[in-house]
Motif scaffolding. Structure first.
Motif, PDB file in Angstrom:
ATOM      1  N   LEU A   5       0.832  -1.198   0.000  1.00  0.00           N
ATOM      2  CA  LEU A   5       0.000   0.000   0.000  1.00  0.00           C
ATOM      3  C   LEU A   5       0.867   1.247   0.000  1.00  0.00           C
ATOM      4  N   ASP A   6       1.956   1.226   0.746  1.00  0.00           N
ATOM      5  CA  ASP A   6       2.880   2.349   0.744  1.00  0.00           C
ATOM      6  C   ASP A   6       3.422   2.590  -0.661  1.00  0.00           C
ATOM      7  N   ASP A   7       3.741   1.514  -1.371  1.00  0.00           N
ATOM      8  CA  ASP A   7       4.229   1.637  -2.746  1.00  0.00           C
ATOM      9  C   ASP A   7       3.159   2.224  -3.660  1.00  0.00           C
ATOM     10  N   LEU A   8       1.900   1.817  -3.454  1.00  0.00           N
ATOM     11  CA  LEU A   8       0.809   2.346  -4.269  1.00  0.00           C
ATOM     12  C   LEU A   8       0.624   3.841  -4.018  1.00  0.00           C
ATOM     13  N   LEU A   9       0.705   4.260  -2.762  1.00  0.00           N
ATOM     14  CA  LEU A   9       0.586   5.691  -2.450  1.00  0.00           C
ATOM     15  C   LEU A   9       1.724   6.474  -3.093  1.00  0.00           C
ATOM     16  N   ASP A  10       2.914   5.908  -3.107  1.00  0.00           N
ATOM     17  CA  ASP A  10       4.039   6.558  -3.794  1.00  0.00           C
ATOM     18  C   ASP A  10       3.754   6.667  -5.289  1.00  0.00           C
ATOM     19  N   LEU A  11       3.125   5.654  -5.853  1.00  0.00           N
ATOM     20  CA  LEU A  11       2.794   5.648  -7.269  1.00  0.00           C
ATOM     21  C   LEU A  11       1.831   6.791  -7.612  1.00  0.00           C
ATOM     22  N   LEU A  12       0.942   7.103  -6.668  1.00  0.00           N
ATOM     23  CA  LEU A  12      -0.048   8.161  -6.899  1.00  0.00           C
ATOM     24  C   LEU A  12       0.473   9.552  -6.531  1.00  0.00           C
ATOM     25  N   ASP A  13       1.638   9.611  -5.927  1.00  0.00           N
ATOM     26  CA  ASP A  13       2.222  10.898  -5.541  1.00  0.00           C
ATOM     27  C   ASP A  13       3.065  11.425  -6.704  1.00  0.00           C
ATOM     28  N   LEU A  14       2.410  12.077  -7.651  1.00  0.00           N
ATOM     29  CA  LEU A  14       3.055  12.495  -8.891  1.00  0.00           C
ATOM     30  C   LEU A  14       4.081  13.598  -8.667  1.00  0.00           C
ATOM     31  N   GLU A  15       5.057  13.617  -9.550  1.00  0.00           N
ATOM     32  CA  GLU A  15       6.075  14.674  -9.541  1.00  0.00           C
ATOM     33  C   GLU A  15       5.575  15.848 -10.393  1.00  0.00           C
ATOM     34  N   ARG A  16       5.591  17.048  -9.816  1.00  0.00           N
ATOM     35  CA  ARG A  16       5.226  18.235 -10.594  1.00  0.00           C
ATOM     36  C   ARG A  16       6.477  18.718 -11.334  1.00  0.00           C
ATOM     37  N   GLN A  42      -3.909   8.189 -11.520  1.00  0.00           N
ATOM     38  CA  GLN A  42      -2.866   9.207 -11.599  1.00  0.00           C
ATOM     39  C   GLN A  42      -3.374  10.461 -12.314  1.00  0.00           C
ATOM     40  N   ALA A  43      -4.151  10.293 -13.367  1.00  0.00           N
ATOM     41  CA  ALA A  43      -4.704  11.446 -14.075  1.00  0.00           C
ATOM     42  C   ALA A  43      -5.622  12.258 -13.163  1.00  0.00           C
ATOM     43  N   LEU A  44      -6.402  11.569 -12.322  1.00  0.00           N
ATOM     44  CA  LEU A  44      -7.288  12.269 -11.395  1.00  0.00           C
ATOM     45  C   LEU A  44      -6.483  12.994 -10.320  1.00  0.00           C
ATOM     46  N   VAL A  45      -5.376  12.390  -9.885  1.00  0.00           N
ATOM     47  CA  VAL A  45      -4.478  13.077  -8.953  1.00  0.00           C
ATOM     48  C   VAL A  45      -3.970  14.368  -9.583  1.00  0.00           C
ATOM     49  N   ALA A  46      -3.513  14.291 -10.833  1.00  0.00           N
ATOM     50  CA  ALA A  46      -2.994  15.475 -11.517  1.00  0.00           C
ATOM     51  C   ALA A  46      -4.056  16.564 -11.603  1.00  0.00           C
ATOM     52  N   ALA A  47      -5.268  16.197 -11.983  1.00  0.00           N
ATOM     53  CA  ALA A  47      -6.349  17.180 -12.069  1.00  0.00           C
ATOM     54  C   ALA A  47      -6.638  17.792 -10.710  1.00  0.00           C
ATOM     55  N   GLY A  48      -6.724  16.938  -9.696  1.00  0.00           N
ATOM     56  CA  GLY A  48      -7.066  17.414  -8.361  1.00  0.00           C
ATOM     57  C   GLY A  48      -6.067  18.387  -7.786  1.00  0.00           C
ATOM     58  N   ARG A  49      -4.817  18.290  -8.204  1.00  0.00           N
ATOM     59  CA  ARG A  49      -3.788  19.190  -7.675  1.00  0.00           C
ATOM     60  C   ARG A  49      -3.848  20.586  -8.289  1.00  0.00           C
ATOM     61  N   THR A  50      -4.759  20.784  -9.227  1.00  0.00           N
ATOM     62  CA  THR A  50      -4.950  22.116  -9.806  1.00  0.00           C
ATOM     63  C   THR A  50      -6.290  22.729  -9.398  1.00  0.00           C
ATOM     64  N   VAL A  51      -6.970  22.086  -8.449  1.00  0.00           N
ATOM     65  CA  VAL A  51      -8.330  22.478  -8.063  1.00  0.00           C
ATOM     66  C   VAL A  51      -8.328  23.029  -6.635  1.00  0.00           C
ATOM     67  N   PRO A  52      -9.111  24.080  -6.333  1.00  0.00           N
ATOM     68  CA  PRO A  52      -9.202  24.581  -4.969  1.00  0.00           C
ATOM     69  C   PRO A  52      -9.597  23.487  -3.982  1.00  0.00           C
ATOM     70  N   ALA A  53      -9.092  23.582  -2.753  1.00  0.00           N
ATOM     71  CA  ALA A  53      -9.262  22.521  -1.756  1.00  0.00           C
ATOM     72  C   ALA A  53     -10.709  22.315  -1.321  1.00  0.00           C
ATOM     73  N   ALA A  72       8.260   3.033 -19.075  1.00  0.00           N
ATOM     74  CA  ALA A  72       8.529   4.451 -19.318  1.00  0.00           C
ATOM     75  C   ALA A  72       7.648   5.313 -18.427  1.00  0.00           C
ATOM     76  N   PRO A  73       8.127   6.498 -18.007  1.00  0.00           N
ATOM     77  CA  PRO A  73       7.286   7.407 -17.228  1.00  0.00           C
ATOM     78  C   PRO A  73       6.117   7.920 -18.061  1.00  0.00           C
ATOM     79  N   ILE A  74       5.092   8.389 -17.380  1.00  0.00           N
ATOM     80  CA  ILE A  74       3.908   8.951 -18.031  1.00  0.00           C
ATOM     81  C   ILE A  74       3.814  10.422 -17.647  1.00  0.00           C
ATOM     82  N   VAL A  75       3.655  11.288 -18.632  1.00  0.00           N
ATOM     83  CA  VAL A  75       3.495  12.721 -18.386  1.00  0.00           C
ATOM     84  C   VAL A  75       2.011  13.060 -18.463  1.00  0.00           C
ATOM     85  N   TYR A  76       1.520  13.787 -17.468  1.00  0.00           N
ATOM     86  CA  TYR A  76       0.115  14.185 -17.403  1.00  0.00           C
ATOM     87  C   TYR A  76       0.019  15.698 -17.581  1.00  0.00           C
ATOM     88  N   ARG A  77      -0.652  16.123 -18.637  1.00  0.00           N
ATOM     89  CA  ARG A  77      -0.836  17.549 -18.916  1.00  0.00           C
ATOM     90  C   ARG A  77      -2.279  17.934 -18.604  1.00  0.00           C
TER      91      ARG A  77
END
Length: 293
Positions: A5-16, A42-53, A72-77
């Motif tokens: 589970l710790d590894d999965l949480l790291d997977l969802l912690d995207l690099e900006r 991961q795409a939802l994480v990326a979107a959520g990090r641009t949204v007011p809390a 390969a890494p995945i880039v989310y725009r």
């Protein structure tokens, strides 16, 4: 918290890596492509990090365009489509090797009171009365093709405690059944904090694991595990109705109303253990019968 589970949480912690641009990694999969639930989460994480809390995810609609490369890494725009007084809309494109592999549109809303009703929770046994995956999967060693497949299945889902109410499709291949399936799931360990986005993203991750089981059941197919179907997620939609925690038991009640044209449709409702309808899900997947050589 389990190491998986710790590894999965790291997977969802995207690099900006730039304004509205994020980078994610992948984990080994059972098939030579990125797990669809991972890309969607991961795409939802990326979107959520641009949204007011103060805004909460209430829906997503996604298309899987190309099989992702797990090496390969995945880039989310993220595109900021709209920021209204009550709703925020985002579009996310996942890119690998210069090409889009996944597209997500999602919407967030400021919490407000309103009309409230729901479909009742269907009957289901208590999750604690069901065998865990490490207890159940060894029973199907012969059906899935040996102990190595069992090991890979357990490893792929180690971060999630997922328990089938009835036997999974690969356990009864060759025996058509009613196109309905139920599983209970929760993360394999407690989560710190109450970030609603994290719980929504974890449910999104799990939602792609078993939704098309009901299509397989209708035709007595075991799926990719037994090799009698070539399958992949095509599109995916979710609506988040009520608050929930991904580390508490959730009932995934799934059914398939149709399959045709090499595609199968799965639809489902996800309930909390106390009976609240938390999420509705619909997915269409590729369902090709391999040609005989």
């Amino acid at each position: 918290m389990s190491e998986a589970l710790d590894d999965l949480l790291d997977l969802l912690d995207l690099e900006r890596i730039e304004v509205d641009i994020f980078r994610g990694q992948s984990r080994p999969t059972l098939v030579p492509r990125v797990f669809g639930g991972q890309v969607a989460a991961q795409a939802l994480v990326a979107a959520g990090r641009t949204v007011p809390a103060d805004r909460y995810a209430h829906s997503l609609h996604a298309y899987f365009l190309v099989a992702g490369d797990p090496g390969a890494p995945i880039v989310y725009r993220v595109d900021r489509i709209r920021d209204g007084r009550s709703f925020t809309t985002r579009r996310v494109v996942a890119i690998q090797h210069g090409q889009p592999i996944f597209h997500l549109s999602c919407s967030f809303q400021v919490y407000e009171e309103g009309l409230d009703h729901q479909a009742p929770m269907p009957p289901a046994p208590d999750p604690e009365s069901l065998p865990s995956a490490p207890e159940a999967l060894p029973r199907y060693t012969e059906a899935v093709g040996g102990p190595e497949v069992v090991r890979k299945l357990l490893e792929a889902r180690e971060a999630v405690d997922l328990r089938y109410v009835d036997a999974p499709p690969y356990a009864t291949a060759g025996q058509p059944r009613e196109p309905r399936s139920q599983v209970w799931f929760r993360t394999n360990g407690k989560l710190a904090g109450d970030d609603p986005l994290l719980h929504v993203c974890l449910a999104t991750y799990v939602s792609d694991m078993t939704l098309l089981d009901s299509v397989l059941l209708a035709h007595g197919r075991g799926g990719w595990v037994t090799g009698d179907i070539v399958g992949a997620s095509l599109d995916h939609a979710m609506w988040f109705h009520r608050p929930f925690r991904a580390d508490e038991w959730l009932l995934y009640d799934q059914e398939s109303p149709s399959s045709s044209g090499g595609r199968g449709l799965g639809q489902a409702r996800i309930y909390t253990q106390d009976g609240r309808l938390a999420i509705s899900v619909i997915q269409e997947g590729l369902m090709r019968v391999p040609r005989e050589r």
